[in-house]
Design a protein around this motif. Structure first.
Motif, PDB file in Angstrom:
ATOM      1  N   ASN A 168      58.033 -44.934 -35.358  1.00 15.38           N
ATOM      2  CA  ASN A 168      57.497 -45.797 -34.312  1.00 15.38           C
ATOM      3  C   ASN A 168      57.142 -44.985 -33.080  1.00 15.38           C
ATOM      4  OD1 ASN A 168      57.638 -48.482 -35.508  1.00 15.38           O
ATOM      5  ND2 ASN A 168      59.864 -48.232 -35.454  1.00 15.38           N
ATOM      6  N   ASN A 176      60.184 -47.022 -29.359  1.00 14.83           N
ATOM      7  CA  ASN A 176      59.979 -48.440 -29.635  1.00 14.83           C
ATOM      8  C   ASN A 176      60.527 -49.306 -28.500  1.00 14.83           C
ATOM      9  OD1 ASN A 176      58.814 -50.274 -31.455  1.00 14.83           O
ATOM     10  ND2 ASN A 176      60.785 -50.783 -32.370  1.00 14.83           N
ATOM     11  N   ASN A 207      73.564 -51.715 -36.359  1.00 12.34           N
ATOM     12  CA  ASN A 207      72.797 -51.166 -37.475  1.00 12.34           C
ATOM     13  C   ASN A 207      72.837 -52.098 -38.677  1.00 12.34           C
ATOM     14  OD1 ASN A 207      71.090 -49.149 -38.453  1.00 12.34           O
ATOM     15  ND2 ASN A 207      72.754 -48.179 -39.603  1.00 12.34           N
ATOM     16  N   SER A 210      70.124 -52.045 -41.167  1.00 12.47           N
ATOM     17  CA  SER A 210      69.473 -50.798 -40.723  1.00 12.47           C
ATOM     18  C   SER A 210      68.620 -50.997 -39.472  1.00 12.47           C
ATOM     19  CB  SER A 210      68.622 -50.197 -41.849  1.00 12.47           C
ATOM     20  OG  SER A 210      69.412 -49.865 -42.966  1.00 12.47           O
ATOM     21  N   GLN A 211      69.032 -51.930 -38.594  1.00  6.71           N
ATOM     22  CA  GLN A 211      68.260 -52.191 -37.383  1.00  6.71           C
ATOM     23  C   GLN A 211      68.119 -50.942 -36.516  1.00  6.71           C
ATOM     24  OE1 GLN A 211      69.373 -55.838 -35.152  1.00  6.71           O
ATOM     25  NE2 GLN A 211      70.708 -56.286 -36.885  1.00  6.71           N
ATOM     26  N   CYS A 213      68.344 -47.740 -37.451  1.00  4.02           N
ATOM     27  CA  CYS A 213      67.474 -46.762 -38.136  1.00  4.02           C
ATOM     28  C   CYS A 213      66.002 -47.133 -37.980  1.00  4.02           C
ATOM     29  CB  CYS A 213      67.850 -46.669 -39.610  1.00  4.02           C
ATOM     30  SG  CYS A 213      69.546 -46.169 -39.943  1.00  4.02           S
ATOM     31  N   LYS A 214      65.715 -48.416 -38.127  1.00  4.06           N
ATOM     32  CA  LYS A 214      64.325 -48.885 -38.103  1.00  4.06           C
ATOM     33  C   LYS A 214      63.717 -48.909 -36.691  1.00  4.06           C
ATOM     34  CE  LYS A 214      64.608 -51.608 -42.340  1.00  4.06           C
ATOM     35  NZ  LYS A 214      64.574 -52.981 -42.940  1.00  4.06           N
ATOM     36  N   THR A 215      64.534 -48.669 -35.682  1.00  4.30           N
ATOM     37  CA  THR A 215      63.986 -48.518 -34.345  1.00  4.30           C
ATOM     38  C   THR A 215      63.090 -47.287 -34.292  1.00  4.30           C
ATOM     39  OG1 THR A 215      65.979 -49.507 -33.400  1.00  4.30           O
ATOM     40  CG2 THR A 215      64.545 -48.315 -31.886  1.00  4.30           C
ATOM     41  N   CYS A 216      63.455 -46.271 -35.045  1.00  7.01           N
ATOM     42  CA  CYS A 216      62.657 -45.040 -35.112  1.00  7.01           C
ATOM     43  C   CYS A 216      61.833 -44.977 -36.410  1.00  7.01           C
ATOM     44  CB  CYS A 216      63.558 -43.802 -35.042  1.00  7.01           C
ATOM     45  SG  CYS A 216      64.576 -43.685 -33.568  1.00  7.01           S
ATOM     46  N   HIS A 217      62.485 -45.203 -37.535  1.00  8.07           N
ATOM     47  CA  HIS A 217      61.852 -44.992 -38.831  1.00  8.07           C
ATOM     48  C   HIS A 217      61.101 -46.232 -39.299  1.00  8.07           C
ATOM     49  CE1 HIS A 217      64.101 -41.204 -39.675  1.00  8.07           C
ATOM     50  NE2 HIS A 217      65.015 -41.769 -38.925  1.00  8.07           N
ATOM     51  N   ILE A 218      59.917 -46.029 -39.827  1.00  8.46           N
ATOM     52  CA  ILE A 218      59.143 -47.102 -40.434  1.00  8.46           C
ATOM     53  C   ILE A 218      59.341 -47.027 -41.948  1.00  8.46           C
ATOM     54  CG2 ILE A 218      56.833 -48.074 -40.810  1.00  8.46           C
ATOM     55  CD1 ILE A 218      55.999 -46.798 -38.167  1.00  8.46           C
ATOM     56  N   LYS A 219      60.074 -48.015 -42.479  1.00  3.60           N
ATOM     57  CA  LYS A 219      60.363 -48.024 -43.910  1.00  3.60           C
ATOM     58  C   LYS A 219      60.042 -49.385 -44.492  1.00  3.60           C
ATOM     59  CE  LYS A 219      61.973 -43.835 -44.283  1.00  3.60           C
ATOM     60  NZ  LYS A 219      61.311 -42.816 -45.104  1.00  3.60           N
TER      61      LYS A 219
END
Length: 219
Positions: A168, A176, A207, A210-211, A213-219
């Motif tokens: 993100n 984000n 988390n 995976s909240q 993790c998904k702040t940075c990673h787009i999965k």
């Protein structure tokens, strides 16, 4: 803001906090005295009669990496999680921990005594740090990270979603619009706030699912 009088005088939480370091306001819910980072309650360590002194001092502290830091920074050598270890990393990783991560590792790499500080809170010469380091088995599996950081999330890494579109965007020093960066880098404080127990493991947000993790990673 809660103000508590100690031998150090009023405890200035807003100044003496990694929350201040990351330019994130300290909330009324932050209270390091009620967290595992309150070293004055740990057996086997010198009780200096103050909570903040194990990390911060109002005078004579370190001028780099953390505000008024009352500890010496570890020297390593460190083995970093970088593209020599993982070919998937396409962002620049520092050769050794920098910034706030180096401050965190002054306890968490297990080489520096937890109660060995630069400036004691008063002139009582009987107060001498015992030098006990972070135990390798402290009831928290990864409390002692050691100096080989290849089994931990990369730190001191320049964050750029231009380098990898699976991340993100970051703007205004945040990823984000949520997690803080330090001079554009992901550091320990990006995911952790050492002064609050609002989330497990001092995480800045839940988390669950995976909240975090998904702040940075787009999965």
């Amino acid at each position: 803001m809660r103000r508590t009088t100690t031998r150090y005088g009023p405890r200035l939480v807003a100044l003496m906090s990694l929350g201040a370091l990351v330019a994130v306001p300290v909330s009324a819910q932050d209270d390091v005295a009620n967290t595992k980072h309150n070293m004055s309650t740990r057996s086997g360590l010198t009780d200096y009669g103050a909570v903040c002194v194990y990390c911060h001092t109002p005078h004579g502290g370190q001028t780099q990496n953390a505000p008024l830091w009352n500890r010496n920074f570890p020297t390593g050598p460190f083995t970093m999680y970088n593209n020599a270890y993982s070919s998937t990393i396409d962002m620049t990783v520092d050769a050794a921990p920098t910034g706030v991560s180096l401050a965190c590792l002054s306890c968490h790499d297990g080489t520096v005594g937890l109660d060995v500080i630069i400036n004691k809170p008063n002139t009582d010469t009987t107060l001498v740090g015992s030098g006990n380091t972070m135990p390798s088995n402290s009831g928290q599996r990864f409390a002692n990270l050691g100096t080989d950081l290849r089994d931990d999330h990369p730190i001191s890494i320049l964050y750029s979603n231009a380098a990898d579109v699976m991340f993100n965007a970051a703007s205004g020093g945040k990823i984000n619009n949520e997690l803080p960066l330090y001079n554009g880098k992901v550091q320990c404080g990006t995911c952790h706030n050492p002064h609050t127990t609002l989330q497990a493991a001092f995480l800045r947000k839940s988390n669950s699912g995976s909240q975090l993790c998904k702040t940075c990673h787009i999965k």
